[in-house]
Design a protein around this motif. Structure first.
Motif, PDB file in Angstrom:
ATOM      1  N   LEU A  33       0.828  -1.207   0.000  1.00  0.00           N
ATOM      2  CA  LEU A  33       0.000   0.000   0.000  1.00  0.00           C
ATOM      3  C   LEU A  33       0.862   1.256   0.000  1.00  0.00           C
ATOM      4  O   LEU A  33       0.534   2.248  -0.657  1.00  0.00           O
ATOM      5  CB  LEU A  33      -0.927  -0.001   1.218  1.00  0.00           C
ATOM      6  N   THR A  34       1.979   1.213   0.718  1.00  0.00           N
ATOM      7  CA  THR A  34       2.885   2.364   0.780  1.00  0.00           C
ATOM      8  C   THR A  34       3.545   2.629  -0.566  1.00  0.00           C
ATOM      9  O   THR A  34       3.844   3.776  -0.900  1.00  0.00           O
ATOM     10  CB  THR A  34       3.964   2.132   1.859  1.00  0.00           C
ATOM     11  N   ASN A  35       3.746   1.579  -1.352  1.00  0.00           N
ATOM     12  CA  ASN A  35       4.421   1.715  -2.646  1.00  0.00           C
ATOM     13  C   ASN A  35       3.480   2.085  -3.794  1.00  0.00           C
ATOM     14  O   ASN A  35       3.942   2.294  -4.924  1.00  0.00           O
ATOM     15  CB  ASN A  35       5.151   0.416  -2.997  1.00  0.00           C
ATOM     16  N   LEU A  36       2.184   2.159  -3.533  1.00  0.00           N
ATOM     17  CA  LEU A  36       1.250   2.560  -4.590  1.00  0.00           C
ATOM     18  C   LEU A  36       1.531   3.988  -5.041  1.00  0.00           C
ATOM     19  O   LEU A  36       1.826   4.859  -4.223  1.00  0.00           O
ATOM     20  CB  LEU A  36      -0.192   2.442  -4.084  1.00  0.00           C
ATOM     21  N   GLN A  37       1.448   4.212  -6.346  1.00  0.00           N
ATOM     22  CA  GLN A  37       1.767   5.528  -6.903  1.00  0.00           C
ATOM     23  C   GLN A  37       0.645   6.009  -7.830  1.00  0.00           C
ATOM     24  O   GLN A  37       0.753   5.933  -9.055  1.00  0.00           O
ATOM     25  CB  GLN A  37       3.096   5.461  -7.667  1.00  0.00           C
ATOM     26  N   PRO A  38      -0.458   6.506  -7.272  1.00  0.00           N
ATOM     27  CA  PRO A  38      -1.537   7.015  -8.125  1.00  0.00           C
ATOM     28  C   PRO A  38      -1.126   8.285  -8.863  1.00  0.00           C
ATOM     29  O   PRO A  38      -0.295   9.056  -8.375  1.00  0.00           O
ATOM     30  CB  PRO A  38      -2.661   7.298  -7.120  1.00  0.00           C
ATOM     31  N   SER A  39      -1.688   8.473 -10.034  1.00  0.00           N
ATOM     32  CA  SER A  39      -1.408   9.677 -10.822  1.00  0.00           C
ATOM     33  C   SER A  39      -2.669  10.119 -11.538  1.00  0.00           C
ATOM     34  O   SER A  39      -3.583   9.318 -11.769  1.00  0.00           O
ATOM     35  CB  SER A  39      -0.295   9.402 -11.840  1.00  0.00           C
ATOM     36  N   LEU A  40      -2.721  11.377 -11.890  1.00  0.00           N
ATOM     37  CA  LEU A  40      -3.856  11.879 -12.653  1.00  0.00           C
ATOM     38  C   LEU A  40      -3.968  11.118 -13.969  1.00  0.00           C
ATOM     39  O   LEU A  40      -2.966  10.848 -14.634  1.00  0.00           O
ATOM     40  CB  LEU A  40      -3.689  13.367 -12.944  1.00  0.00           C
ATOM     41  N   PHE A  41      -5.188  10.772 -14.326  1.00  0.00           N
ATOM     42  CA  PHE A  41      -5.409  10.074 -15.586  1.00  0.00           C
ATOM     43  C   PHE A  41      -5.618  11.085 -16.705  1.00  0.00           C
ATOM     44  O   PHE A  41      -6.477  11.965 -16.613  1.00  0.00           O
ATOM     45  CB  PHE A  41      -6.627   9.154 -15.482  1.00  0.00           C
ATOM     46  N   ALA A  42      -4.813  10.969 -17.755  1.00  0.00           N
ATOM     47  CA  ALA A  42      -4.910  11.816 -18.948  1.00  0.00           C
ATOM     48  C   ALA A  42      -5.071  13.281 -18.578  1.00  0.00           C
ATOM     49  O   ALA A  42      -6.080  13.915 -18.915  1.00  0.00           O
ATOM     50  CB  ALA A  42      -6.060  11.354 -19.836  1.00  0.00           C
ATOM     51  N   PRO A  43      -4.080  13.870 -17.873  1.00  0.00           N
ATOM     52  CA  PRO A  43      -4.200  15.268 -17.452  1.00  0.00           C
ATOM     53  C   PRO A  43      -4.413  16.216 -18.626  1.00  0.00           C
ATOM     54  O   PRO A  43      -3.833  16.037 -19.695  1.00  0.00           O
ATOM     55  CB  PRO A  43      -2.867  15.535 -16.734  1.00  0.00           C
ATOM     56  N   PRO A 250     -13.035  -5.601   5.264  1.00  0.00           N
ATOM     57  CA  PRO A 250     -12.494  -4.654   4.286  1.00  0.00           C
ATOM     58  C   PRO A 250     -11.108  -4.139   4.676  1.00  0.00           C
ATOM     59  O   PRO A 250     -10.789  -3.988   5.850  1.00  0.00           O
ATOM     60  CB  PRO A 250     -13.515  -3.511   4.292  1.00  0.00           C
ATOM     61  N   ILE A 251     -10.303  -3.872   3.667  1.00  0.00           N
ATOM     62  CA  ILE A 251      -8.970  -3.298   3.843  1.00  0.00           C
ATOM     63  C   ILE A 251      -8.984  -1.875   3.307  1.00  0.00           C
ATOM     64  O   ILE A 251      -9.338  -1.641   2.149  1.00  0.00           O
ATOM     65  CB  ILE A 251      -7.923  -4.123   3.073  1.00  0.00           C
ATOM     66  N   ASN A 252      -8.628  -0.920   4.149  1.00  0.00           N
ATOM     67  CA  ASN A 252      -8.491   0.466   3.700  1.00  0.00           C
ATOM     68  C   ASN A 252      -7.259   0.550   2.798  1.00  0.00           C
ATOM     69  O   ASN A 252      -6.190   0.039   3.140  1.00  0.00           O
ATOM     70  CB  ASN A 252      -8.342   1.392   4.911  1.00  0.00           C
ATOM     71  N   LEU A 253      -7.378   1.185   1.631  1.00  0.00           N
ATOM     72  CA  LEU A 253      -6.289   1.213   0.666  1.00  0.00           C
ATOM     73  C   LEU A 253      -5.174   2.193   1.014  1.00  0.00           C
ATOM     74  O   LEU A 253      -4.210   2.323   0.244  1.00  0.00           O
ATOM     75  CB  LEU A 253      -6.833   1.502  -0.737  1.00  0.00           C
ATOM     76  N   GLY A 254      -5.283   2.858   2.147  1.00  0.00           N
ATOM     77  CA  GLY A 254      -4.145   3.616   2.640  1.00  0.00           C
ATOM     78  C   GLY A 254      -4.057   5.042   2.129  1.00  0.00           C
ATOM     79  O   GLY A 254      -4.788   5.468   1.243  1.00  0.00           O
ATOM     80  N   GLU A 255      -3.103   5.768   2.694  1.00  0.00           N
ATOM     81  CA  GLU A 255      -3.019   7.216   2.451  1.00  0.00           C
ATOM     82  C   GLU A 255      -2.397   7.583   1.105  1.00  0.00           C
ATOM     83  O   GLU A 255      -2.442   8.748   0.724  1.00  0.00           O
ATOM     84  CB  GLU A 255      -2.235   7.873   3.583  1.00  0.00           C
ATOM     85  N   LYS A 256      -1.816   6.627   0.377  1.00  0.00           N
ATOM     86  CA  LYS A 256      -1.336   6.953  -0.960  1.00  0.00           C
ATOM     87  C   LYS A 256      -2.498   7.155  -1.931  1.00  0.00           C
ATOM     88  O   LYS A 256      -2.406   7.912  -2.890  1.00  0.00           O
ATOM     89  CB  LYS A 256      -0.401   5.852  -1.477  1.00  0.00           C
ATOM     90  N   ILE A 257      -3.600   6.438  -1.668  1.00  0.00           N
ATOM     91  CA  ILE A 257      -4.803   6.575  -2.492  1.00  0.00           C
ATOM     92  C   ILE A 257      -5.823   7.470  -1.800  1.00  0.00           C
ATOM     93  O   ILE A 257      -6.385   8.379  -2.412  1.00  0.00           O
ATOM     94  CB  ILE A 257      -5.403   5.186  -2.791  1.00  0.00           C
ATOM     95  N   ASN A 258      -6.075   7.213  -0.539  1.00  0.00           N
ATOM     96  CA  ASN A 258      -7.090   7.969   0.192  1.00  0.00           C
ATOM     97  C   ASN A 258      -6.529   9.270   0.757  1.00  0.00           C
ATOM     98  O   ASN A 258      -5.319   9.447   0.895  1.00  0.00           O
ATOM     99  CB  ASN A 258      -7.659   7.102   1.318  1.00  0.00           C
ATOM    100  N   SER A 259      -7.442  10.164   1.094  1.00  0.00           N
ATOM    101  CA  SER A 259      -7.070  11.478   1.605  1.00  0.00           C
ATOM    102  C   SER A 259      -8.150  11.950   2.569  1.00  0.00           C
ATOM    103  O   SER A 259      -9.104  11.238   2.852  1.00  0.00           O
ATOM    104  CB  SER A 259      -6.938  12.467   0.437  1.00  0.00           C
ATOM    105  N   ARG A 260      -8.006  13.158   3.051  1.00  0.00           N
ATOM    106  CA  ARG A 260      -9.037  13.738   3.900  1.00  0.00           C
ATOM    107  C   ARG A 260     -10.222  14.217   3.080  1.00  0.00           C
ATOM    108  O   ARG A 260     -11.249  14.599   3.631  1.00  0.00           O
ATOM    109  CB  ARG A 260      -8.454  14.898   4.710  1.00  0.00           C
TER     110      ARG A 260
END
Length: 324
Positions: A33-43, A250-260
């Protein structure tokens, strides 16, 4: 004679080994989960300074439908982008959308049917809540929208539906008698029309649980929830189907994906290794010193409106399937 001290010692050792194995599994998951690297899709094409959310990728990976909306979800229309080579093209409005409040697009996985929800008028019923509609398509040719038959469309809203490979429809709604605010449901397919919604009790909480998306084999469910333990708003979670047919913890996908902020609308690529989701996270909030700088920030992609992200979840997919 049995040595009781030896038995107790052996028992403690086995417990320690089992506990260590559990900790190692948790550590591995945390690393993934820490290594996940989300990015904007087709900015600047799909993800812009406008309000985008609720996407769906066609099974061949060449069409990407999503929603463009006004603030506070007051009105929305469904648009589509086509992939040419490695580049996503300027979106176009779908021919049946734009007049009414349309949202939640979904490409079926095994047929040429496109689904969406809408507040468009229903003959004999006028306008009202969100109903689920379907439209046939062949290439870029779309037919006339028709109401999905059966009891899936009742006196409740149908929110963010997913049509599984067996044609069962998973969706979220507020239905009297269920566990929480927004809850997860499934409506079983029948050739004569869909059955009444069945609550997915093992995943629903007294909070809000919404936006289900299943893997092609039906073993994993991604969804969003305000359940306890999150980062402050809707967080993306995943659940693994157990041997008894129930959904696991359920598993929370963590702070790399989730936010406030709001993180929602999960959708999977056909191979299950790419997760798309919507979020109004704003990672680039900086102080401004003059009015022009303020206007520039408001024109940027990260201006607080929802955008669409993508993330490679290949390793997470492998880890979750090792638990099946």
């Amino acid at each position: 004679m049995i040595n009781k001290k030896a038995v107790v010692k052996a028992g403690l050792l086995l417990t320690a080994i089992a506990t260590q194995g559990s900790v190692q599994a948790d550590d591995k998951l945390q690393t993934i989960l820490t290594n996940l690297q989300p990015s904007l899709f087709a900015p600047n094409t799909v993800s812009t300074n406008q309000f985008e959310y609720g996407s769906s990728l066609s099974p061949d990976g060449k069409k990407f439908a999503f929603v463009r909306a006004l603030a506070r979800f007051e009105h929305s229309a469904i648009v589509i982008s086509h992939k040419l080579g490695d580049t996503w093209q300027t979106p176009k409005l779908l021919p049946f959308s734009g007049e009414f409040h349309d949202t939640n697009p979904y490409f079926s996985k095994d047929s040429n049917i496109f689904y969406f929800t809408s507040r468009r008028p229903v003959e004999g019923a006028g306008t009202g809540g969100f109903k689920m509609w379907q439209v046939s398509f062949n290439g870029d040719q779309f037919g006339k929208p028709k109401l999905v038959p059966g009891k899936i469309n009742g006196g409740h809203n149908v929110i963010y539906p997913t049509v599984h490979t067996n044609k069962d429809i998973y969706f979220s709604s507020v239905i009297e008698g269920a566990k929480g605010g927004m809850d997860l449901f499934v409506s079983k397919y029948h050739p004569d029309g869909y059955g009444a919604p069945i609550e997915i009790t093992e995943l629903n909480t007294t909070k809000s649980d919404a936006d289900p998306e299943l893997s092609t084999d039906g073993k994993l469910m991604f969804y969003t929830s305000t359940r306890a333990g999150g980062l402050g708003h809707y967080d993306l979670h995943v659940s693994v189907k157990q041997k008894d047919g129930k959904w696991g913890e359920p598993i929370n996908l963590g702070e790399k994906i989730n936010s406030r902020a709001m993180d929602s609308d999960p959708i999977l690529s056909a191979d299950g290794n790419t997760l798309f989701f919507s979020s109004d996270k704003n990672p680039e909030v900086k102080a401004v010193k003059d009015y022009q700088a303020l206007l520039q920030r408001q024109k940027s992609i990260h201006n607080g409106l929802m955008n669409i992200y993508r993330v490679d979840i290949t390793e997470l997919n492998k880890y979750l399937r090792s638990k099946i």
